[in-house]
Motif scaffolding. Structure first.
Motif, PDB file in Angstrom:
ATOM      1  N   GLY A  42       0.779  -1.235   0.000  1.00  0.00           N
ATOM      2  CA  GLY A  42       0.000   0.000   0.000  1.00  0.00           C
ATOM      3  C   GLY A  42       0.805   1.277   0.000  1.00  0.00           C
ATOM      4  O   GLY A  42       0.322   2.328   0.395  1.00  0.00           O
ATOM      5  N   GLU A  43       2.068   1.201  -0.459  1.00  0.00           N
ATOM      6  CA  GLU A  43       2.913   2.399  -0.469  1.00  0.00           C
ATOM      7  C   GLU A  43       3.045   3.024  -1.847  1.00  0.00           C
ATOM      8  O   GLU A  43       3.117   4.237  -1.974  1.00  0.00           O
ATOM      9  N   CYS A  44       3.151   2.187  -2.903  1.00  0.00           N
ATOM     10  CA  CYS A  44       3.521   2.724  -4.199  1.00  0.00           C
ATOM     11  C   CYS A  44       2.317   3.149  -5.029  1.00  0.00           C
ATOM     12  O   CYS A  44       2.478   3.932  -5.965  1.00  0.00           O
ATOM     13  N   GLY A  45       1.154   2.602  -4.742  1.00  0.00           N
ATOM     14  CA  GLY A  45      -0.050   3.011  -5.463  1.00  0.00           C
ATOM     15  C   GLY A  45      -0.170   2.493  -6.878  1.00  0.00           C
ATOM     16  O   GLY A  45      -1.126   2.857  -7.576  1.00  0.00           O
ATOM     17  N   ALA A 108      -5.980   7.525  -9.925  1.00  0.00           N
ATOM     18  CA  ALA A 108      -5.966   8.545  -8.871  1.00  0.00           C
ATOM     19  C   ALA A 108      -6.334   9.906  -9.457  1.00  0.00           C
ATOM     20  O   ALA A 108      -7.088  10.681  -8.858  1.00  0.00           O
ATOM     21  N   GLU A 126      -1.419  16.540  -4.116  1.00  0.00           N
ATOM     22  CA  GLU A 126      -1.937  15.819  -2.944  1.00  0.00           C
ATOM     23  C   GLU A 126      -2.729  14.580  -3.389  1.00  0.00           C
ATOM     24  O   GLU A 126      -2.614  13.524  -2.788  1.00  0.00           O
ATOM     25  N   LEU A 128      -2.215  12.803  -5.904  1.00  0.00           N
ATOM     26  CA  LEU A 128      -1.321  11.793  -6.473  1.00  0.00           C
ATOM     27  C   LEU A 128      -0.236  11.355  -5.496  1.00  0.00           C
ATOM     28  O   LEU A 128       0.646  10.588  -5.855  1.00  0.00           O
ATOM     29  N   ALA A 129      -0.307  11.855  -4.257  1.00  0.00           N
ATOM     30  CA  ALA A 129       0.781  11.598  -3.305  1.00  0.00           C
ATOM     31  C   ALA A 129       0.903  10.124  -2.928  1.00  0.00           C
ATOM     32  O   ALA A 129       1.927   9.704  -2.399  1.00  0.00           O
ATOM     33  N   GLY A 130      -0.125   9.348  -3.202  1.00  0.00           N
ATOM     34  CA  GLY A 130      -0.052   7.917  -2.910  1.00  0.00           C
ATOM     35  C   GLY A 130       0.368   7.095  -4.119  1.00  0.00           C
ATOM     36  O   GLY A 130       0.246   5.873  -4.115  1.00  0.00           O
ATOM     37  N   ASN A 131       0.838   7.751  -5.156  1.00  0.00           N
ATOM     38  CA  ASN A 131       1.306   7.064  -6.368  1.00  0.00           C
ATOM     39  C   ASN A 131       2.763   7.446  -6.620  1.00  0.00           C
ATOM     40  O   ASN A 131       3.058   8.556  -7.042  1.00  0.00           O
ATOM     41  N   LEU A 132       3.640   6.503  -6.329  1.00  0.00           N
ATOM     42  CA  LEU A 132       5.068   6.774  -6.476  1.00  0.00           C
ATOM     43  C   LEU A 132       5.494   6.595  -7.922  1.00  0.00           C
ATOM     44  O   LEU A 132       5.109   5.629  -8.582  1.00  0.00           O
TER      45      LEU A 132
END
Lengths: 161, 766, 296
Positions: A42-45, A108, A126, A128-132
Motif C-alpha cells: 500500500g505504499e507505491c499506489g 488517482a 496531494e 497523487l501523493a499515494g502514487n510513487l
C-alpha cells in the motif's frame, strides 16, 4: 465464495476465496493485468483502482469485501482507439515513461477530476501523493492532469451548450 | 502529377516532441510487463533460499524430511553446469558452493506449482553455516586485518595523474614520488583545503520489481523479463550452460520494463540464470518474480564512496593542484565495480581545470550484497565530493561558490585530468550562466538566507559534466551493431538490442531513423529487443543509447533510404513502390552496421590517459530550499537545471530525463538511505526506504542547452541519461549551507543528521 | 507468510452488532481468534510479513459495512463517530469540518488518499500502536471509546485505554463500536502537526495533536496526544499541567521543554533517533503554545 461485482461498468462474477487480494483477483481470474503490483504494502499506489469511485490500493482489499461494489480499473478508462483526455495528455505531455505507475496514477487522477474539475497544482500533487513514480519527477504528470482537466471542462461546457 | 508516398515527409521529426510510441499501450494497461505474461502450460513459481548471515563456511543444506518434496524442484550449486556469473571477473557463484560472503547470497533454488507450498518449502530448507568474522566497513577492509576476498580485499585500483604527479613507471618508489610531488606543489599554493566526503548506498527502486520467466524447448533456453541488456543475460547463459559453441540456442527477450536505472543492467543475469536452472531441472517453465522486500535486499545498490581531498589554489581563486583518494565499497563480489570505480575516478576532478592532479582510487570488498550499476555509475559519488570540496574552498576564499566555479570551469581547448583536450561541444559556462540567470542566483545569494517565521531559505548550485558513452576504447571493443530492414511499402524496421526502459528509446530511434531516411515517424517500426532477432548493439547503459547506438540507426537508415531512392531514380515511382520493387527482386534487404567510433579518440588504457570519453554533457543545477529550523526538514522549493544535451531529439523526453534524474538525486540527498544491522538491511520496504512523493518533488525548471557533438545523431545529440543524477545532491547541500550555515560533507542530509551537525557545531562554539 | 495463504482464510459477515458480539465472545471462550476486518490496511501488510500459516487460519469477519459501526452523529454537544468510519469519510463530513477540524487535518496526513479511503479510526485504535495518528487526535479530544461484547457495552476513556506497547484495557473480545467526545466550543484553537520522512505515505517520527480552550490569556482546557515518543500515545500530563497552571504569558520555553522531557520517552528506531524525537517533541509543543499566545 461467489462474488458478484461490477468492473468497468460490466457485471462480473467469480468464485474465489474471500481474502484473496482484489489485485490478484483482477490480474488472475478476471483477466485484467493493467493493475500492477509494485510493493504489496500500500505504499507505491501502482495497484490503485477505484472502489465505488474512491481510489484504493487493490493490494490491501480482499475480494470478499467487493461483493456488490463497482470497481474501475485502467482498462475502464479508455481503449487505444478512444483514449480519454487523461490518457491522451499523459502520452502527449510525457506523463508516462516506463509506464508501470501509469495505470494507478491515471485512476488517482480520474478520481480527483471527478471531484474537482478545476484543481490547483497543490491539489493535484496531494491527490497523487499515494502514487510513487521513479521516472518522471512528477512534473510532467502534474502538467498532464492539468491539461486533461482543461480538456474535460471544455468538453463538458461544449456538451452543456 | 507526382504523388508523394504516405511514408515520406518533408518535416523533420528530430527536435519535436513526438508523443511516445508505446504510450497508448501503457495508458490503457495493455503493455505486457513480465508478470503480465500469460502463464505457460505447466508453469511453476520459483523462489530463492538465501544466506541469513554475512560470512561463513557453508557446511551443508538440509531439507526437512517431514516436508513433502515430491512436487518441489530443488536446485543447488552441484546442478549448475558452470557455476559463475559471467561479468568481468569470475568470482561470483550463481549459487554458493562452500562459502557465503553476504547476507541474502543465493544458495538453493526451489520451484513449485503451488505458491503457498513454495513459501513453506523455503522455510523447510536449513543452511548449515559456520560463521566467520565479517567485514562491513570499507576502511577496515582496506586496512586488511581480516581478508575476505582475494589477497587483500582489493577489487580494483586506478591512478590518474597530470602535471607534476606524472611520473613514468609503476613501482612503489615511483608512486611515492608521484604522491610527494603533488603534496609539495599543493603545500606551495596560497590556499590549501582538506576535506573528507562520503556518499552512501542508494537503491534504484524501479517501481516494477525484477522478474524473469524462463523455459527450455527444442530451440534451447528462453528467458523473457524485465531486462535492460538482453545480451548480458545471453552471455551469462552461454557461460553457465556451456553453450558458447551454440549461442543461437539462447533466446533472451525484453518484456516491457518498468524502470531500470542500472538496477536491471547486470542483476537480471542472476535472476534469469536462477529461473533457467529451475526450468531445466523441472522440465517446466518457471516464473521468478521478486517481491519488493527481496528485491531491495538481494539486488545491487549504488557503491558507497569516501573521497579524501586536498587541493591548492591561488589567492585569486585559480585552481592549481588536486590530490584525491577515492575508496569505494564493492560489496562481496566484483560485478561491475572496476567500471564504476573507473567512471568515478574519471569524474573526480569535476568540471574544472587543474594544472596538477593525482587521484588514487581503490575499491574493496565487504560482506554486503554486491553493489552495481545505478545511473551515474560512480560519478554522482565523486562529483558530490569535488563539488562540496570546492564549496569549502570558496568559503575559505570568501568567494561565491558559483562565481568561483565559473572562473575555473573547463572551456573549449582546455585539458582535463586525463590529458583530454576538449575540442568541441563544451557548455559548462553556458549552463552555469543560464541556470544562474533563470534562478536569480546571484541576487538571492547576495541577500543571504531569508528567514520567514520558523523557516529559512537558501540557494545553492553545482556545476558538473558527465562523459557520454563508454570510456576510451570501450566502443571499439564493443562493436555494437544495429540492423535496419526495408519492409513492404517502404517502411523501415529497426532491430537493436537497445531497450526502452522508460527513457524513450523506441520513440527517439524512430525519429532518428525517420529523419535520416526522409520518412514520417509512422513509417518506422521498432522490434522487441530479443537476442534471437536483434544484433548486439551493446548494453543500454552509460548514456550511450542515443549518442552511440542512435548514430548507427541514423547511418543504417540513411544507407537504406539511399538505396531506395537510387532505385526510384532509376525505375521511377514513389519511395514505397521502389522499395517494393527492390524487395521483390532481392528478398530481405537489411542494412546491418557496426558502430564506427570517431577516429580522434586516443585512449591509453594502461596509463589511464587521453580521451576518456568522446564528449561530455554539461550542466548546472541550482536548488532553492527552505529549512524548517524546528524540525530540520528540507523542502526543495525550486530546482533549475540548465543541461546541455547536444541536440534535443525529443525535447519533452529530454526534460523528462532531466527532471526524473534530478528527483532521484534529490531523494538520494535528503531521504533515501539503506540501514544495516549485521549485514542485514533493516529497511527493505517502500514504507521505510523513502523516495519522494509528488508532494516532496519541487517545481523543476529545465533549460535545454545545445552544444552539438559532431558525431552525435540528429545534428549532434549527446548522452543524457545519467548527467541529471550528478548535480542535485551537491546543489541541495550548498543551498542548505547557505540557509543554515551547516556545511554537510556526508550524505544523506536527513533532518536527524542536520540536527546532530547543528548541535555539534554549537558545542564547538561555531 | 505467502500471500497465497490468504486463500485459506474464510470470511463471513454478521447482520447485527449483537450477532457479531456473540460470535466473537463464543470463539474467544474457545481460544479462537477472530479478525474484525474493516479497511485492513494494517492487517494485510502484517500478513505478508508473518511466517507461513501452520495451523488453521483465524476467521475473518467483514465489518466494513456493518451499519451499527458506521455513521457520524452529532447531537449538538457530543460527536459520535462509528468505528468503521474511514478517514475519507471524516474529511468529507460537514459536521467534523465545522466542529472538529483537527480530525480533518489529521486525516489528510494519514498515508495518502488510497489509505484514507480504507483506513478507519476503529482500526487505528485496535492496532493500538503509539505511531497511530488517529489515536493521538482522539486523545487530544479526550475521547471515549465505546466497546461492546456479549457482556454488554462499556465506555473507556482514552486516558485509560493504553497500558503498554500495543496493549489495551479493552478485552480481547470487546469490539470497538464508536468514539465519542464532547465538542469543543466552536472556533476553539486546535493543532495538528506531523513530522515524517516525507510529505505523504509516512509514519510519524513525531506528531502532535492538540485541542484547547483559551479564556483571557489562560488555557482552561487542553487535550494533547503525541505520536511515536513513548510505548503508548503520550498524553503529556506534565505539559498539560504547566499550560493549565499559569497564564500563557508566564510560561517560559525552558519550563515547557522540561515538562515535555518528562512526558516523553523516545527511542532510536528504523525511522528516527531519540535525539531528534526529543528535539522535535519540544519544538512542536513550543509551536502549539506559541500559537496559543505563550512567549516561547
Amino acid at each position: 465464495m461467489k462474488i458478484s461485482l461490477t468492473i468497468n461498468g460490466a457485471p462480473r462474477e467469480l468464485d474465489s476465496a474471500p481474502l484473496v487480494r482484489l489485485l490478484d483477483a483482477l490480474r488472475g481470474p478476471l483477466g485484467l493485468t493493467g493493475t500492477k503490483e509494485g510493493c504489496g504494502e500500500g505504499e507505491c499506489g501502482s495497484c490503485t483502482v477505484l472502489l465505488d469511485g474512491d481510489p484504493v490500493n487493490a493490494c490491501l482489499v480482499p475480494i470478499g469485501q467487493c461483493e456488490g461494489r463497482a470497481i474501475t480499473t485502467v482498462e475502464g478508462l479508455g481503449e487505444a482507439a478512444h483514449l480519454s483526455p487523461l490518457q491522451k495528455c499523459f502520452i502527449d505531455e510525457g506523463g508516462a515513461q516506463c509506464g508501470i505507475c501509469t495505470p494507478g496514477m491515471l485512476l488517482a487522477a480520474e478520481a480527483l477530476l471527478r471531484q474537482r474539475p478545476d484543481p490547483e497544482e497543490p491539489e493535484i500533487r496531494e491527490a497523487l501523493a499515494g502514487n510513487l513514480c521513479r521516472c518522471t519527477g512528477y512534473q510532467r504528470i502534474v502538467e498532464s492532469v492539468r491539461s486533461a482537466a482543461a480538456l474535460r471542462r471544455a468538453a463538458s461546457e461544449g456538451a452543456a451548450r | 502529377m507526382v504523388q508523394s508516398s504516405p511514408v515520406e515527409t518533408r518535416s523533420p521529426s528530430v527536435g519535436t516532441s513526438v508523443p511516445r510510441v508505446d504510450g497508448a499501450a501503457k495508458v490503457t494497461g495493455v503493455a505486457v510487463y513480465v508478470d503480465d505474461l500469460p502463464r505457460l502450460p505447466g508453469e511453476l513459481y520459483g523462489a530463492t533460499v538465501r544466506s541469513p548471515i554475512a560470512r561463513g563456511v557453508l557446511r551443508g543444506v538440509r531439507l526437512d524430511p517431514t516436508f513433502d518434496w515430491s512436487d518441489v524442484t530443488v536446485v543447488r550449486a552441484a546442478d549448475v553446469p558452470v557455476n559463475n556469473v559471467a561479468l568481468i571477473i569470475e568470482d561470483q557463484p550463481i549459487l554458493a558452493v562452500d562459502r557465503v560472503n553476504h547476507v541474502y547470497e543465493p544458495v538453493v533454488l526451489l520451484a513449485c506449482a503451488d505458491k503457498a507450498k513454495l513459501a513453506r518449502a523455503v522455510r523447510a530448507v536449513t543452511l548449515d553455516i559456520d560463521p566467520l568474522p565479517p567485514v562491513f566497513d570499507m576502511e577496515a577492509s582496506l586496512a586488511g586485518a581480516q581478508i575476505i576476498a582475494g589477497e587483500d580485499n582489493v577489487q580494483k585500483r586506478y591512478l590518474i595523474t597530470k602535471g607534476c604527479a606524472d611520473v613514468a613507471g609503476d613501482d612503489a618508489a615511483v608512486r611515492a614520488a608521484s604522491a610527494a610531488a603533488i603534496d609539495a606543489v599543493i603545500a606551495a599554493c596560497d590556499v590549501v583545503v582538506t576535506g573528507r566526503y562520503f556518499a552512501h548506498h542508494q537503491e534504484q527502486l524501479y517501481i516494477e520489481p525484477q522478474g524473469v520467466v524462463a523455459w527450455w524447448d527444442e530451440a534451447g533456453a528462453h528467458a523473457t523479463g524485465s531486462i535492460q541488456c538482453p545480451f548480458y543475460v545471453h552471455k551469462a547463459f552461454t557461460k553457465a550452460f556451456a553453450l558458447e559453441a551454440t549461442p543461437s540456442r539462447i533466446h533472451i527477450t525484453q518484456a516491457v520494463t518498468g524502470g531500470g536505472f542500472g538496477g536491471k543492467e547486470e542483476y537480471p543475469s542472476i535472476i534469469a540464470l536462477h529461473a533457467a536452472l529451475l526450468a531445466k531441472k523441472s522440465g517446466h517453465p518457471v516464473r521468478l518474480i521478486y517481491d519488493r522486500k527481496e528485491d531491495i535486499e538481494a539486488t545491487t545498490k549504488r557503491h558507497p564512496c569516501l573521497c579524501e581531498i586536498t587541493s591548492g589554489c591561488d589567492k585569486d581563486g585559480r585552481l592549481r593542484a588536486l590530490s584525491m583518494r577515492v575508496t569505494m565499497d564493492g560489496g562481496a563480489y566484483v560485478t561491475l565495480t572496476p567500471v564504476v570505480l573507473s567512471r568515478g575516478t574519471l569524474h573526480a576532478a569535476g568540471a574544472y581545470r587543474w594544472d596538477d592532479v593525482r587521484i588514487e582510487s581503490v575499491a574493496v570488498a565487504t560482506n554486503t550484497p554486491p553493489n552495481g550499476a545505478f545511473r551515474g555509475f560512480g560519478a554522482p559519488q565523486t562529483i558530490w565530493a569535488i563539488e562540496r570540496h570546492l564549496d569549502a574552498v570558496a568559503v575559505k576564499l570568501g568567494r561565491d561558490p558559483l562565481n568561483f566555479k565559473a572562473q575555473n570551469v573547463l572551456r573549449e581547448g582546455d585539458v582535463t585530468a586525463t590529458g583530454q583536450v576538449l575540442r568541441s561541444s563544451v557548455a559548462g559556462l553556458e549552463c552555469l550562466e543560464k541556470a544562474a540567470e533563470a534562478s536569480d542566483y546571484h541576487a538571492k545569494r547576495a541577500r543571504g538566507p531569508i528567514t520567514l517565521g520558523r523557516k529559512v531559505r537558501g540557494i545553492g548550485g553545482a556545476v558538473f559534466m558527465h562523459g557520454a558513452g563508454f570510456t576510451g576504447s570501450g566502443e571499439r571493443y564493443l562493436k555494437g551493431k544495429v540492423a535496419v530492414d526495408l519492409l513492404a511499402g517502404g517502411r523501415l524496421g529497426i532491430r537493436t538490442a537497445s531497450t526502452d526502459i522508460g527513457q524513450g528509446t523506441e520513440t527517439v530511434f524512430r525519429q532518428i531513423a525517420a529523419d535520416a531516411a526522409g520518412l514520417s515517424v509512422d513509417a518506422v517500426d521498432f522490434a522487441v529487443p530479443s537476442t534471437t532477432t536483434c544484433p548486439d548493439s551493446g548494453p543500454t547503459v552509460a548514456s550511450r543509447t542515443v549518442m552511440v547506438v542512435g548514430s548507427i540507426v541514423e547511418n543504417a537508415s540513411k544507407q537504406l533510404a539511399a538505396r531506395v531512392r537510387e532505385e526510384s531514380a532509376k525505375g521511377g515511382g514513389t519511395f514505397a513502390e521502389a522499395a517494393d520493387r527492390l524487395i521483390a527482386r532481392e528478398g530481405l534487404i537489411t542494412s546491418l552496421l557496426q558502430y564506427a567510433p570517431p577516429d580522434f579518440i586516443q585512449w591509453d588504457d594502461a596509463k589511464y590517459k587521453g580521451d576518456a570519453y568522446p564528449c561530455f554533457g554539461w550542466a548546472c543545477d541550482i536548488a532553492e530550499v527552505e529549512v524548517d529550523l524546528d524540525t530540520f526538514e528540507v523542502t526543495v522549493i525550486d530546482f533549475w537545471s540548465a543541461t546541455d544535451v547536444g541536440k534535443a531529439i525529443n525535447p519533452v523526453m529530454c526534460k523528462g530525463q532531466i527532471e526524473g534524474g534530478s528527483l532521484q538525486a534529490i531523494g538520494w540527498a535528503l531521504s533515501e538511505e539503506i540501514t544495516w544491522r549485521d549485514g542485514h538491511i533493516t529497511n527493505p520496504r517502500m514504507t521505510n526506504y523513502i523516495i519522494p512523493t509528488s508532494l516532496d518533488a519541487p517545481r523543476f525548471q529545465t533549460i535545454l542547452v545545445e552544444a552539438p557533438f559532431a558525431f552525435g545523431p540528429g545534428g549532434g545529440a549527446k548522452g543524457i541519461g545519467e548527467l541529471p543524477m550528478d548535480g542535485g545532491a551537491p546543489a541541495i547541500a550548498a543551498a542548505v549551507e547557505h540557509a543554515t550555515g551547516v556545511a554537510m560533507a556526508s550524505l544523506p542530509l536527513t533532518p536527524e543528521r542536520l540536527l546532530a551537525s547543528k548541535h555539534a557545531a554549537e558545542r564547538k562554539g561555531v | 507468510m505467502s500471500l497465497a495463504d490468504l486463500a485459506r482464510f474464510e470470511m463471513t459477515r454478521q447482520s447485527s452488532l449483537d450477532a457479531l458480539c456473540a460470535v466473537v465472545t463464543e470463539r474467544h471462550e474457545k481460544g479462537l481468534a477472530t479478525i474484525l476486518y474493516a479497511g485492513g490496511t494494517d492487517w494485510m501488510v502484517e500478513q505478508e510479513m508473518r511466517a507461513p500459516l501452520a495451523a488453521e487460519p483465524p476467521l475473518v469477519v467483514d465489518i466494513g459495512r456493518l451499519d451499527e459501526l458506521r455513521g457520524i452523529a452529532c447531537d449538538g454537544q457530543t460527536l459520535r463517530i462509528g468505528a468503521a468510519t474511514t478517514y475519507l469519510e471524516i474529511e468529507r463530513s460537514p459536521v467534523i469540518q465545522a466542529r472538529a477540524p483537527m480530525l480533518v487535518r489529521m486525516a489528510k496526513d494519514v498515508g495518502a488518499v488510497q489509505i484514507q479511503a480504507r483506513g478507519t479510526l476503529g482500526g487505528n485504535l485496535a492496532t493500538a500502536s503509539p505511531a497511530a495518528d488517529g489515536v493521538a487526535a482522539l486523545a487530544a479530544y479526550d475521547a471515549t471509546v465505546v466497546v461492546k461484547s456479549a457482556r454488554g457495552e462499556r465506555r473507556i476513556a482514552m486516558a485509560a485505554l493504553q497500558t503498554g506497547y500495543k496493549k489495551s484495557t479493552r478485552a480481547a473480545d470487546e469490539i470497538i463500536v464508536a468514539v465519542e467526545f464532547a465538542l469543543p466550543p466552536a472556533g476553539s484553537p486546535w493543532y495538528w502537526r506531523k513530522v515524517g520522512a516525507r510529505r505523504a505515505q509516512a509514519i510519524s517520527k513525531v506528531a502532535l495533536a492538540g485541542v484547547a480552550v483559551v479564556d483571557a490569556g489562560q488555557v482552561t482546557r487542553l487535550g494533547l496526544g503525541m505520536v511515536s515518543v513513548a510505548p503508548v500515545t503520550a498524553l503529556m500530563a506534565a505539559t498539560r499541567a504547566l499550560a493549565l497552571g499559569s497564564p500563557l504569558a508566564a510560561i517560559t520555553g525552558e519550563a515547557l521543554d522540561r515538562a515535555v522531557d518528562a512526558d516523553v520517552a523516545p527511542i532510536d528506531d528504523v525511522r528516527s533517533t531519540q535525539e531528534y524525537r526529543r528535539h522535535v517533541a519540544r519544538a512542536l509543543t513550543r509551536d502549539l503554545l506559541r500559537q496559543l499566545g505563550a512567549p516561547v
